[in-house]
Design an enzyme around this catalytic site. Sequence first.
Site, mmCIF file in Angstrom:
data_model
loop_
_atom_site.group_PDB
_atom_site.id
_atom_site.type_symbol
_atom_site.label_atom_id
_atom_site.label_comp_id
_atom_site.label_asym_id
_atom_site.label_seq_id
_atom_site.Cartn_x
_atom_site.Cartn_y
_atom_site.Cartn_z
ATOM 1 N N ASP A 8 45.056 2.036 69.907
ATOM 2 C CA ASP A 8 46.173 2.483 69.065
ATOM 3 C C ASP A 8 46.818 1.366 68.229
ATOM 4 O O ASP A 8 47.460 0.468 68.776
ATOM 5 C CB ASP A 8 47.250 3.134 69.925
ATOM 6 C CG ASP A 8 46.714 4.277 70.782
ATOM 7 O OD1 ASP A 8 45.542 4.201 71.213
ATOM 8 O OD2 ASP A 8 47.460 5.227 71.037
ATOM 9 N N GLU A 39 47.272 6.736 65.044
ATOM 10 C CA GLU A 39 48.376 7.711 65.007
ATOM 11 C C GLU A 39 49.744 7.040 64.980
ATOM 12 O O GLU A 39 50.743 7.706 64.735
ATOM 13 C CB GLU A 39 48.281 8.690 66.181
ATOM 14 C CG GLU A 39 48.688 8.089 67.495
ATOM 15 C CD GLU A 39 49.410 9.073 68.402
ATOM 16 O OE1 GLU A 39 49.518 10.242 68.058
ATOM 17 O OE2 GLU A 39 49.858 8.625 69.465
ATOM 18 N N ASN A 40 49.807 5.731 65.247
ATOM 19 C CA ASN A 40 51.083 5.006 65.186
ATOM 20 C C ASN A 40 51.059 3.933 64.101
ATOM 21 O O ASN A 40 51.854 2.987 64.135
ATOM 22 C CB ASN A 40 51.392 4.336 66.531
ATOM 23 C CG ASN A 40 51.465 5.314 67.676
ATOM 24 O OD1 ASN A 40 50.711 5.229 68.632
ATOM 25 N ND2 ASN A 40 52.361 6.266 67.577
ATOM 26 N N ASN A 67 48.921 12.937 69.407
ATOM 27 C CA ASN A 67 50.093 13.815 69.442
ATOM 28 C C ASN A 67 51.066 13.556 68.293
ATOM 29 O O ASN A 67 51.864 14.411 67.949
ATOM 30 C CB ASN A 67 50.819 13.696 70.785
ATOM 31 C CG ASN A 67 51.203 12.271 71.115
ATOM 32 O OD1 ASN A 67 50.365 11.373 71.072
ATOM 33 N ND2 ASN A 67 52.456 12.041 71.442
ATOM 34 N N HIS A 68 50.992 12.363 67.669
ATOM 35 C CA HIS A 68 51.872 12.064 66.533
ATOM 36 C C HIS A 68 51.178 12.271 65.181
ATOM 37 O O HIS A 68 51.639 11.760 64.159
ATOM 38 C CB HIS A 68 52.381 10.617 66.612
ATOM 39 C CG HIS A 68 53.280 10.368 67.777
ATOM 40 N ND1 HIS A 68 54.346 11.174 68.080
ATOM 41 C CD2 HIS A 68 53.271 9.394 68.732
ATOM 42 C CE1 HIS A 68 54.957 10.719 69.158
ATOM 43 N NE2 HIS A 68 54.329 9.641 69.586
ATOM 44 N N HIS A 151 42.862 11.534 73.651
ATOM 45 C CA HIS A 151 44.229 11.006 73.532
ATOM 46 C C HIS A 151 45.108 11.720 74.560
ATOM 47 O O HIS A 151 45.507 12.868 74.356
ATOM 48 C CB HIS A 151 44.707 11.266 72.104
ATOM 49 C CG HIS A 151 45.922 10.492 71.740
ATOM 50 N ND1 HIS A 151 45.873 9.186 71.336
ATOM 51 C CD2 HIS A 151 47.229 10.839 71.738
ATOM 52 C CE1 HIS A 151 47.093 8.760 71.080
ATOM 53 N NE2 HIS A 151 47.930 9.739 71.323
ATOM 54 N N HIS A 176 46.389 6.467 73.833
ATOM 55 C CA HIS A 176 47.763 6.996 73.941
ATOM 56 C C HIS A 176 48.683 6.180 74.853
ATOM 57 O O HIS A 176 49.851 6.007 74.525
ATOM 58 C CB HIS A 176 47.796 8.465 74.393
ATOM 59 C CG HIS A 176 49.180 9.011 74.566
ATOM 60 N ND1 HIS A 176 50.021 9.258 73.506
ATOM 61 C CD2 HIS A 176 49.879 9.347 75.687
ATOM 62 C CE1 HIS A 176 51.176 9.735 73.978
ATOM 63 N NE2 HIS A 176 51.119 9.783 75.297
ATOM 64 N N HIS A 178 48.609 2.992 75.540
ATOM 65 C CA HIS A 178 48.780 1.650 74.980
ATOM 66 C C HIS A 178 48.556 0.528 75.994
ATOM 67 O O HIS A 178 48.877 -0.627 75.723
ATOM 68 C CB HIS A 178 50.166 1.476 74.328
ATOM 69 C CG HIS A 178 50.363 2.340 73.121
ATOM 70 N ND1 HIS A 178 51.373 2.126 72.205
ATOM 71 C CD2 HIS A 178 49.678 3.395 72.659
ATOM 72 C CE1 HIS A 178 51.313 3.039 71.247
ATOM 73 N NE2 HIS A 178 50.282 3.816 71.518
HETATM 74 FE FE FE2 Z 1 49.993 9.208 71.364
#
Ligand code: FE2
Length: 260
Positions: A8, A39-40, A67-68, A151, A176, A178
């Site tokens: 991530d 996603e981040n 999820n983001h 994820h 997810h 991290h």
């Molecule tokens: Fe996530």
Amino acid sequence: MRILFIGDIVGSCGRRCVRELVPALRSEFAVDVVVANAENAAAGLGITERTARELFEAGCDALTLGNHAFRRAESYPYLDREERIARPANFPLSSPGRGYSLVEAAGRRLAVVNLCGTVFLECTNSPFVTVDQLLASLERQRVDHVLVDFHAEATSEKIAFGWYVDGRVTACVGTHTHVQTADERVLPGGTAYITDVGMTGGHGGVIGVRRDAALERFLRMTYARFEPTDEDPRLHGVLIDADGDGRARAIERVSRALSA
Ligand code: FE2
């Protein structure tokens, strides 16, 4: 085929790690394909066209989300047209974007699949049911390798999912949380597996976020805005070696600090 999967990417610090480390990693390990969870990537939450383009220019061949995925409404039209980005395939069919993307490299065809777990995360469809449907469809498209970015939050769900797809995909890598786990291995059926690849960004905070803000929420329960930290920049990833038969031969963790 040798795949580098990057954990991530968080904010500008994570993108800088990719820009400055991926070209060297590509040549050092003779990498054929680079896939990253992004996603981040946009200020720690979601993805935008600008941040995605930056990662493609830095050497990423495909990006996955989680999820983001839909935190940035302005990116929905971009997700619809950018075929190199996969959002969770077990989101509704009508959601922006697609659940997998196809990458051609080293004379082979790799499908990059993104799925979201259901324990402590919201998802409309079971990742277990969705992956069965998806693999049947990918078989018809004659792909040589399948990489799944699963994820998810719970280690139990991730490990169960790894066993479920063993022998049917080349690699199943978790994202997810991290935090890079030390359980990488090739499962008996030939699927490279790790519970979590880790995080690319500042490691001097709390899973990518500045530690003062995280601590304020824990200690005082007051609202403190989460911002990505730049402290201790580091890239986490895994290298996966795959044979022509679609099975993995090896999986190895990568953890590379960005020198100041
Ligand atoms: Fe996530």
